[in-house]
Enzyme design. Structure first.
Site, PDB file in Angstrom:
ATOM      1  N   CYS A 146       0.865  -1.181   0.000  1.00 42.40           N
ATOM      2  CA  CYS A 146       0.000   0.000   0.000  1.00 42.40           C
ATOM      3  C   CYS A 146       0.902   1.230   0.000  1.00 42.40           C
ATOM      4  O   CYS A 146       2.081   1.146  -0.337  1.00 42.40           O
ATOM      5  CB  CYS A 146      -0.967  -0.005   1.183  1.00 42.40           C
ATOM      6  SG  CYS A 146      -0.197   0.301   2.780  1.00 42.40           S
ATOM      7  N   ARG A 147       0.389   2.360   0.379  1.00 43.89           N
ATOM      8  CA  ARG A 147       1.177   3.591   0.366  1.00 43.89           C
ATOM      9  C   ARG A 147       2.266   3.580   1.437  1.00 43.89           C
ATOM     10  O   ARG A 147       3.418   3.835   1.168  1.00 43.89           O
ATOM     11  CB  ARG A 147       0.253   4.802   0.545  1.00 43.89           C
ATOM     12  CG  ARG A 147       0.982   6.134   0.510  1.00 43.89           C
ATOM     13  CD  ARG A 147      -0.006   7.294   0.705  1.00 43.89           C
ATOM     14  NE  ARG A 147       0.692   8.461   1.211  1.00 43.89           N
ATOM     15  CZ  ARG A 147       1.003   8.680   2.484  1.00 43.89           C
ATOM     16  NH1 ARG A 147       0.665   7.818   3.402  1.00 43.89           N
ATOM     17  NH2 ARG A 147       1.635   9.773   2.839  1.00 43.89           N
TER      18      ARG A 147
END
Length: 98
Positions: free
Chosen positions: A63-64
């Site tokens: 994810c980020r």
């Protein structure tokens, strides 16, 4: 929870190892760039895609920042899948993106 570093992921890609990455970011985040081999399944829809995943494979969740992918990793593990969280997420990724 199993953790893998972005450097370890990049090394495995460079060595030609077969990896199964799942990017759990939202489509607008993916549009800013993703790891080329990553499959995209937003975290909020992961539960609806379990039938597409193989319990014999290990998935690397991305994810980020590593927070949502940690949730995804836990969710997969709770449902009998093998998964690892890419620590630091795309913020820590120094490899190529597309």
């Amino acid at each position: 929870m199993k953790i893998i570093t972005p450097e370890e992921v990049l090394k495995k890609i460079d060595e030609g190892q077969e990896l199964h990455l799942i990017d759990v970011r939202e489509p607008e985040e993916i549009a800013t760039g993703k790891i080329g081999i990553a499959q995209t399944i937003p975290l909020g829809t992961l539960e609806f895609h379990l039938d597409e995943l193989d319990k014999n494979l290990e998935y690397i969740m991305v994810c980020r920042s590593g927070r949502r992918s940690a949730q995804a990793t836990s969710f997969l593990e709770e449902n009998g899948y093998k998964a690892a969280n890419m620590e630091g997420g795309m913020l820590a990724w120094e490899g190529p993106v597309e």
